[in-house]
Design a protein around this motif. Structure first.
Motif, PDB file in Angstrom:
ATOM      1  N   ALA A  24       0.832  -1.206   0.000  1.00 24.62           N
ATOM      2  CA  ALA A  24       0.000   0.000   0.000  1.00 24.62           C
ATOM      3  C   ALA A  24       0.865   1.254   0.000  1.00 24.62           C
ATOM      4  CB  ALA A  24      -0.930  -0.003   1.214  1.00 24.62           C
ATOM      5  N   GLN A  25       1.918   1.260   0.798  1.00 24.31           N
ATOM      6  CA  GLN A  25       2.824   2.406   0.837  1.00 24.31           C
ATOM      7  C   GLN A  25       3.440   2.641  -0.539  1.00 24.31           C
ATOM      8  OE1 GLN A  25       3.273   4.569   3.323  1.00 24.31           O
ATOM      9  NE2 GLN A  25       4.646   5.765   2.039  1.00 24.31           N
ATOM     10  N   CYS A  26       3.854   1.584  -1.197  1.00 32.00           N
ATOM     11  CA  CYS A  26       4.464   1.704  -2.532  1.00 32.00           C
ATOM     12  C   CYS A  26       3.463   2.172  -3.575  1.00 32.00           C
ATOM     13  CB  CYS A  26       5.092   0.369  -2.939  1.00 32.00           C
ATOM     14  SG  CYS A  26       6.481  -0.096  -1.881  1.00 32.00           S
ATOM     15  N   VAL A  27       2.234   1.679  -3.502  1.00 33.09           N
ATOM     16  CA  VAL A  27       1.199   2.142  -4.435  1.00 33.09           C
ATOM     17  C   VAL A  27       0.977   3.632  -4.255  1.00 33.09           C
ATOM     18  CG1 VAL A  27      -1.280   2.022  -4.986  1.00 33.09           C
ATOM     19  CG2 VAL A  27       0.032  -0.087  -4.703  1.00 33.09           C
ATOM     20  N   ASN A 162       8.834  -2.868  -8.094  1.00 36.18           N
ATOM     21  CA  ASN A 162      10.248  -2.584  -7.852  1.00 36.18           C
ATOM     22  C   ASN A 162      10.428  -1.848  -6.529  1.00 36.18           C
ATOM     23  OD1 ASN A 162      11.128  -3.826 -10.190  1.00 36.18           O
ATOM     24  ND2 ASN A 162      11.012  -1.956 -11.403  1.00 36.18           N
ATOM     25  N   ALA A 163       9.549  -0.897  -6.238  1.00 31.58           N
ATOM     26  CA  ALA A 163       9.619  -0.170  -4.958  1.00 31.58           C
ATOM     27  C   ALA A 163       9.382  -1.124  -3.791  1.00 31.58           C
ATOM     28  CB  ALA A 163       8.599   0.967  -4.946  1.00 31.58           C
ATOM     29  N   LEU A 164       8.419  -2.044  -3.935  1.00 35.78           N
ATOM     30  CA  LEU A 164       8.155  -3.020  -2.875  1.00 35.78           C
ATOM     31  C   LEU A 164       9.370  -3.907  -2.646  1.00 35.78           C
ATOM     32  CD1 LEU A 164       6.251  -4.412  -0.856  1.00 35.78           C
ATOM     33  CD2 LEU A 164       5.470  -5.858  -2.757  1.00 35.78           C
ATOM     34  N   GLN A 165       9.964  -4.367  -3.715  1.00 36.73           N
ATOM     35  CA  GLN A 165      11.129  -5.244  -3.581  1.00 36.73           C
ATOM     36  C   GLN A 165      12.272  -4.504  -2.881  1.00 36.73           C
ATOM     37  OE1 GLN A 165      12.221  -7.248  -7.194  1.00 36.73           O
ATOM     38  NE2 GLN A 165      12.981  -8.941  -5.991  1.00 36.73           N
TER      39      GLN A 165
END
Length: 173
Positions: A24-27, A162-165
């Motif tokens: 959710a933070q990355c979205v 990519n941000a989540l990873q």
């Protein structure tokens, strides 16, 4: 575009919610207009637990019940950082039923975040650029162990993944 992927494991409902909260933070950071997230998995795989973690992480008060909208098709949550639309399409025969109900508009991926359980029931209404997540039981000996597989199907969803990873790997001990 080839799908970009990621695999995580979860050993509890709380851990599934933490994975969803990180997503959710990355979205929110990568696609402030929103994104469609297709949630696949058998009954009891953790799709609603994932949705709950995502909705709360987006700022919906935890006093708000987040349940599967199996009988209503759609639960909107508009108190958080962006509009959220939680679908459960389990009872639909096809995409036409969703269109006739008038609940297909937020599936553009630009009206907020849409979490779609049982997305295969209306696959033709989903945008090409979406994030596909599959939750699956891993072992009868470990009933709480889940595999959480991510596949990004376009540039916006790839940026989120990519941000989540990056976030997930940087938070590991």
């Amino acid at each position: 575009m080839a799908a970009e992927g990621m695999l995580l494991t979860s050993e509890s409902e709380e851990e599934t919610a933490r994975i969803a909260a990180a997503l959710a933070q990355c979205v929110f950071e990568q696609t402030p207009e929103g994104l469609v997230i297709a949630l696949h998995g058998d009954l009891g795989a953790g799709k609603t637990a994932f949705a709950r973690g995502f909705v709360y992480a987006m700022g919906t008060p935890e006093s708000t019940a987040v349940t599967s909208p199996t009988f209503t098709l759609l639960n909107p949550y508009e108190q958080g950082r962006m509009p959220l639309f939680h679908y459960d399409l389990y009872r639909l025969a096809d995409a036409e039923e969703l269109t006739l109900a008038g609940a297909d508009e937020p599936l553009d991926g630009r009206s907020g975040a849409a979490l779609v359980e049982w997305p295969q029931r209306a696959a033709e209404l989903l945008p090409v650029d979406r994030l596909e997540i599959t939750l699956a039981h891993q072992s009868p000996e470990q009933p709480n162990l889940r595999a959480v597989r991510f596949a990004a199907l376009g540039p916006r969803s790839a940026a989120v993944l990519n941000a989540l990873q990056t976030q997930w790997n940087s938070n590991r001990p």
